[in-house]
Scaffold this motif. Structure first.
Motif, short mmCIF file in Angstrom:
data_model
loop_
_atom_site.label_atom_id
_atom_site.label_comp_id
_atom_site.label_asym_id
_atom_site.label_seq_id
_atom_site.Cartn_x
_atom_site.Cartn_y
_atom_site.Cartn_z
N PRO A 41 0.82 -1.21 0.00
CA PRO A 41 0.00 0.00 0.00
C PRO A 41 0.86 1.26 0.00
O PRO A 41 1.85 1.36 0.71
CB PRO A 41 -0.81 -0.13 1.29
N GLY A 42 0.47 2.20 -0.84
CA GLY A 42 1.18 3.46 -0.94
C GLY A 42 2.28 3.47 -1.98
O GLY A 42 2.88 4.51 -2.25
N SER A 43 2.55 2.33 -2.59
CA SER A 43 3.61 2.28 -3.60
C SER A 43 3.09 2.76 -4.95
O SER A 43 1.90 2.69 -5.23
CB SER A 43 4.20 0.88 -3.71
N PRO A 59 10.10 13.70 -3.80
CA PRO A 59 10.83 14.54 -2.84
C PRO A 59 12.23 13.98 -2.58
O PRO A 59 12.38 12.80 -2.29
CB PRO A 59 9.98 14.46 -1.57
N GLY A 60 13.21 14.81 -2.70
CA GLY A 60 14.58 14.37 -2.50
C GLY A 60 15.00 14.27 -1.05
O GLY A 60 16.07 13.78 -0.74
N ASP A 61 14.14 14.75 -0.15
CA ASP A 61 14.51 14.80 1.27
C ASP A 61 13.91 13.67 2.09
O ASP A 61 13.94 13.70 3.30
CB ASP A 61 14.08 16.14 1.86
N GLN A 62 13.35 12.65 1.42
CA GLN A 62 12.80 11.54 2.17
C GLN A 62 13.29 10.22 1.57
O GLN A 62 13.70 10.19 0.41
CB GLN A 62 11.28 11.58 2.20
N PRO A 63 13.24 9.16 2.36
CA PRO A 63 13.72 7.88 1.85
C PRO A 63 12.92 7.41 0.64
O PRO A 63 11.71 7.66 0.54
CB PRO A 63 13.50 6.92 3.02
N MET A 64 13.60 6.73 -0.27
CA MET A 64 12.97 6.10 -1.43
C MET A 64 13.28 4.62 -1.35
O MET A 64 14.45 4.22 -1.26
CB MET A 64 13.51 6.70 -2.72
N VAL A 65 12.24 3.79 -1.35
CA VAL A 65 12.39 2.34 -1.24
C VAL A 65 11.98 1.73 -2.57
O VAL A 65 10.85 1.93 -3.03
CB VAL A 65 11.54 1.76 -0.09
N VAL A 66 12.89 0.98 -3.18
CA VAL A 66 12.62 0.34 -4.47
C VAL A 66 12.28 -1.12 -4.23
O VAL A 66 12.99 -1.83 -3.51
CB VAL A 66 13.83 0.47 -5.41
N VAL A 67 11.19 -1.56 -4.86
CA VAL A 67 10.67 -2.92 -4.69
C VAL A 67 10.61 -3.60 -6.06
O VAL A 67 10.07 -3.02 -7.00
CB VAL A 67 9.26 -2.90 -4.06
N CYS A 68 11.15 -4.82 -6.13
CA CYS A 68 11.01 -5.64 -7.33
C CYS A 68 10.43 -6.99 -6.88
O CYS A 68 9.79 -7.07 -5.85
CB CYS A 68 12.35 -5.78 -8.06
N TYR A 69 10.65 -8.03 -7.65
CA TYR A 69 10.11 -9.35 -7.30
C TYR A 69 10.82 -9.96 -6.08
O TYR A 69 10.19 -10.33 -5.10
CB TYR A 69 10.23 -10.31 -8.48
N HIS A 70 12.14 -10.09 -6.17
CA HIS A 70 12.91 -10.81 -5.14
C HIS A 70 14.01 -9.99 -4.49
O HIS A 70 14.75 -10.51 -3.67
CB HIS A 70 13.53 -12.06 -5.75
#
Length: 109
Positions: A41-43, A59-70
């Protein structure tokens, strides 16, 4: 000093961030059909056609989380995002498959 590479993020830490309302950008790079069948949720779904918008608008000032399959392709994407100037980029270890296995109640369909 800015970081020069992405960091790994485990699903427990991501769950804590989500529970605490940590501002972050969740980027899902799986194919559109897989994303539509379930995602964190939220992605937001990002592909080659939309990555420019992400770079321009995230936004460059917050964490960025990258999600793939595995959790493998996300490492390359995270490294690329670091090269675009983002400084707090994470690859989700285990990817969406790991997230879904550990948090089936936290999958949006």
């Amino acid at each position: 000093m800015s970081q020069s590479t992405f960091e790994h993020l485990d699903h427990v830490t991501l769950e804590g961030w989500l529970d605490n309302g940590q501002p972050l950008t969740l980027v899902d790079i799986r194919d559109p059909l897989s994303f539509s069948r379930g995602h964190i949720p939220g992605s937001c779904h990002v592909d080659n056609a939309t990555v420019g918008d992400l770079v321009d608008q995230a936004p460059g000032d917050q964490p960025m989380v990258v999600v793939c399959y595995h959790g493998h392709s996300s490492q390359q994407a995270a490294e690329w995002l670091i090269g675009q100037g983002f400084t707090r980029v994470y690859s989700l270890d285990g990817g969406f498959v790991g997230w879904e296995a550990n948090h089936p109640h936290r999958v949006e369909r």
